[in-house]
Scaffold this active site. Sequence first.
Site, PDB file in Angstrom:
ATOM      1  CB  ALA A   1      -0.946   0.008   1.208  1.00 35.77           C
TER       2      ALA A   1
ATOM      3  CE1 TYR B   1       1.098 -10.889 -11.734  1.00 37.66           C
ATOM      4  CE2 TYR B   1      -0.053 -10.869 -13.851  1.00 37.66           C
ATOM      5  CZ  TYR B   1       0.150 -10.331 -12.590  1.00 37.66           C
ATOM      6  OH  TYR B   1      -0.595  -9.258 -12.177  1.00 37.66           O
TER       7      TYR B   1
END
Length: 269
Positions: free
Chosen positions: A14, A154
Amino acid sequence: MFDVKDKVFLITGAASGIGAGVTRALLDKGAKNVAVLDVNKQAGEAFAKELNDKHGAEKVIFIKCDVATNDLDEAFDETVKQFGYIDCVINNAGLMNDHPDIYEQEMLVNVSGLIKGSMKAYNLMRKDRDGRGGTIINISSIVALIQTPLLPIYSATKSAVLQFSNCLGMKQNYSRSDVRVIAICFGITDTNLIRGRIGCIDEALEERMMVAIKKFPAQCVDSAVEGLLAAYEKADSGSTWLVTTDRPAEEITNNVKKAFEILGQGVYD
């Protein structure tokens, strides 16, 4: 409708990018507190100071956290110690790098760390275990919805995120726990993940990846943030939301269910 106002959030990854954008937007909408988790201590501390200067002291705490380690346990404990409880966990931390030297860390962050964070949140918030209920938002990707040769590892991690979130969020679990679980499939977004050379399993794919990234339209961070907040406010547990190419968030739960109905043909026959 679910309201951000007076809620306590914990967000991984974040200190920059989408995670930082979401943190700012939540505080602007009246969130009570936000725990900012990130591996980048310098950026995280500076970000928390910036937000506390704007919104008031102790609105935000920064906790240095590598979600692939036991840091996550300590981060949850510290957040509860500081704020008393958590209403929503956003598992945003992620790596996009299939390079042979990095892909194992990619799997740890994108899958193991996300699942561990989800289960920590689930068991903390579930009402049938004396919790308050709450929300878990897990960040998947458009590569969970398509097949591409460019980033097989991924893609596998983000497919795992989608399946895990959908299954944990099913009504049989939600009805007992009162914990919503939402999957967000972001399209390519203008963050550090796509800047510079992206690691692939070999050099030939890296060259193709650079060409593909330049051709595919990337959405801005603000669009990703708006889409996530829209899903938080409206989503049912077990739902999937597509946020891509600067379009408003679109619920695609029925598409995902139809896809699995097709994949499941013959399983029960």
